[in-house]
Design an enzyme around this catalytic site. Structure first.
Site, PDB file in Angstrom:
ATOM      1  N   LYS A  76      -3.163   0.194   9.936  1.00 21.15           N
ATOM      2  CA  LYS A  76      -3.224   1.015   8.726  1.00 21.15           C
ATOM      3  C   LYS A  76      -2.574   2.373   9.023  1.00 21.15           C
ATOM      4  CE  LYS A  76      -5.698  -1.827   6.086  1.00 21.15           C
ATOM      5  NZ  LYS A  76      -5.300  -2.256   4.725  1.00 21.15           N
ATOM      6  N   LYS A 134      -4.440  12.104   0.014  1.00 13.44           N
ATOM      7  CA  LYS A 134      -3.784  10.810  -0.181  1.00 13.44           C
ATOM      8  C   LYS A 134      -4.434  10.011  -1.302  1.00 13.44           C
ATOM      9  CE  LYS A 134      -2.547   6.638   2.469  1.00 13.44           C
ATOM     10  NZ  LYS A 134      -1.093   6.633   2.257  1.00 13.44           N
ATOM     11  N   ASN A 191      -6.714  -6.190  11.023  1.00 15.06           N
ATOM     12  CA  ASN A 191      -5.685  -5.528  10.227  1.00 15.06           C
ATOM     13  C   ASN A 191      -5.911  -4.032  10.097  1.00 15.06           C
ATOM     14  OD1 ASN A 191      -7.937  -6.125   8.413  1.00 15.06           O
ATOM     15  ND2 ASN A 191      -6.596  -5.513   6.739  1.00 15.06           N
ATOM     16  N   GLN A 214      -0.799  -6.596   0.903  1.00 14.32           N
ATOM     17  CA  GLN A 214       0.196  -5.911   0.080  1.00 14.32           C
ATOM     18  C   GLN A 214       1.535  -6.633   0.061  1.00 14.32           C
ATOM     19  OE1 GLN A 214       0.329  -1.871   1.483  1.00 14.32           O
ATOM     20  NE2 GLN A 214      -1.526  -1.284   0.384  1.00 14.32           N
ATOM     21  N   LYS A 232      -6.641   3.747  -6.586  1.00 11.26           N
ATOM     22  CA  LYS A 232      -5.275   3.816  -6.064  1.00 11.26           C
ATOM     23  C   LYS A 232      -4.587   2.464  -6.186  1.00 11.26           C
ATOM     24  CE  LYS A 232      -4.223   3.177  -1.808  1.00 11.26           C
ATOM     25  NZ  LYS A 232      -3.987   3.197  -0.344  1.00 11.26           N
ATOM     26  N   SER A 233      -5.290   1.403  -5.797  1.00  9.70           N
ATOM     27  CA  SER A 233      -4.692   0.072  -5.815  1.00  9.70           C
ATOM     28  C   SER A 233      -4.312  -0.346  -7.229  1.00  9.70           C
ATOM     29  CB  SER A 233      -5.668  -0.946  -5.223  1.00  9.70           C
ATOM     30  OG  SER A 233      -5.985  -0.630  -3.889  1.00  9.70           O
ATOM     31  N   ASP A 238     -11.015  -1.840   4.043  1.00 12.34           N
ATOM     32  CA  ASP A 238     -10.831  -0.398   3.823  1.00 12.34           C
ATOM     33  C   ASP A 238     -12.153   0.355   3.910  1.00 12.34           C
ATOM     34  OD1 ASP A 238      -8.107  -0.270   3.650  1.00 12.34           O
ATOM     35  OD2 ASP A 238      -8.019  -0.180   1.465  1.00 12.34           O
TER      36      ASP A 238
END
Length: 412
Positions: free
Chosen positions: A323, A394, A319, A157, A10-11, A296
């Protein structure tokens, strides 16, 4: 041994779509991820007037170095943080009025570090409702560039969006970075920018991007290392062996380092030139892991942690609270629902050994919560149920089918 092909990253797909849109002609992207997030990103580019032609295995994007082809657009970013943070930066380098909105879940997530930075660079933008959140309107007239300070402690990001935009500015950017989390994702960005003809230099904690634009490329998307974490965890958890082709020693994605944590817990790990294999040994040891750079995969480790023979403590992951949901709290709540003893702090979670009970997992609309606890379910008699099983679309729409096949193949 099971060999499982993992969908594209995805990234990497999101970055490649940005770079292709900004490049000087037509870029071919091979084996991109087709999921809700990347479909939303591609449709966002289409709304901005870029030409995107898609087949299942190949996407072709006609770039526009001058920016969006239309003077005005409304872009709906769905649940995608990459689209919500990258596309406004891309649009700001063009000329026109562009409005960005997203799902209620994404509206709750911050964009303030990016929009504050864009304002420092002279971009005219406004938050249409809550300050620092979508919806957002960008009145674009190009970006001169210059020097700015960025606190990247909530998400890498924001830094990626600015780096990607740097070559599109008139004078380039110097970004003074503090508090960076998920640093390997920034390394992905820099490597991909170079593959598309741009340069990034370092000066201490500053990143310097000269102007000059991008060249189109023929670019292959590597498999998603975050998605692969579920397969690697499944092997370590069940004493089976799995190989993921396409992720090896030259992989861009830092999340492949998740296998190092599994190795410390007792799994056998082999990272080869073109594939990675994890073999469970029948034992998982307790471990303390700083997962700041691979956050993640925190839910993956948290979900399988009760099966370790000692406490599993995961640190430096504040962090993850901002999310798709508060992942620390979501993991703790679901583990407690399964009868597991858990403690949490501001940026850590500690999980004690136990026997997870069958329960309904509260997904909070978060694909990583669903997939992590779906992985752990391989060791739970009767498995688990989910309140929102479809949220996996997703990033890994085939997750449930792939893991059902693994359960059959491994006779679990």
């Amino acid at each position: 041994m099971s060999v499982v092909a993992v969908p594209g990253s995805k990234s990497v797909t999101a970055r490649a779509l940005f770079l292709a849109a900004a490049a000087d002609s037509t870029t071919t992207l091979r084996r991109p991820l087709l999921s809700d997030d990347t479909d939303g990103f591609a449709q966002g580019l289409t709304a901005l007037g870029y030409h995107v032609r898609r087949t299942p295995d190949t996407w072709r994007v006609t770039g526009r170095p001058a920016g969006p082809a239309v003077p005005e657009a409304d872009v709906y970013c769905r649940d995608a943080a990459t689209a919500s943070r990258f596309l406004p930066a891309l649009a700001a380098a063009g000329h026109g009025t562009y409005r960005f909105d997203a799902s209620p879940q994404m509206r709750r997530r911050p964009v303030a570090p990016l929009t504050t930075a864009l304002r420092q660079l002279g971009v005219d933008l406004s938050h249409d409702e809550a300050d620092g959140h979508l919806p957002l309107t960008v009145n674009a007239d190009g970006i001169k560039g210059g020097e700015l300070d960025l606190d990247a402690s909530l998400s890498s990001q924001f830094l990626t969006a600015l780096l990607l935009t740097g070559p599109l500015t008139a004078e380039g950017l110097r970004i003074n970075v503090t508090g960076l989390v998920s640093a390997p994702y920034v390394e992905i960005t820099i490597a991909m920018m170079r593959a598309f003809g741009a340069e990034v230099a370092r000066d201490g904690n500053a990143l310097i991007v000269p102007p000059g634009g991008y060249r189109a490329a023929d670019y292959a998307i590597e498999p998603d290392a975050s998605t692969a974490s579920y397969l690697f965890a499944a092997a370590a958890l069940t004493g089976r062996e799995v190989t993921v082709p396409g992720l090896g020693t030259n992989a861009l994605q830092g999340d492949l380092a998740f296998v190092d944590v599994l190795g410390r817990m007792g799994a056998r790990v082999d990272i080869g030139p073109d594939a990675t294999t994890v073999c469970g040994t029948g034992r998982l040891a307790g471990v303390t892991a700083n997962m700041r750079d691979i956050s993640d995969t925190m839910p993956t480790l948290a979900a399988i942690a009760p099966f370790a023979d000692g406490p599993v403590r995961i640190e430096d992951v504040y962090n993850t609270r901002v999310k798709e949901c508060d992942r620390l709290e979501a993991c703790a709540t679901n583990l407690r629902r399964q009868g597991i003893r858990v403690e949490t702090g501001r940026d850590w979670i500690e999980i004690h050994p136990g026997t997870p009970a069958r329960a309904e997992i509260a997904c909070h609309g978060d694909h990583r919560i669903a997939m992590s606890f779906g992985t752990a379910a391989l060791r739970i008699p009767g498995g688990v149920t989910f309140d929102e099983p479809g949220c996996v679309k997703k990033t890994f729409p085939e997750f449930h089918e792939v893991f059902s096949a693994l359960r059959r193949d491994w006779n679990l």
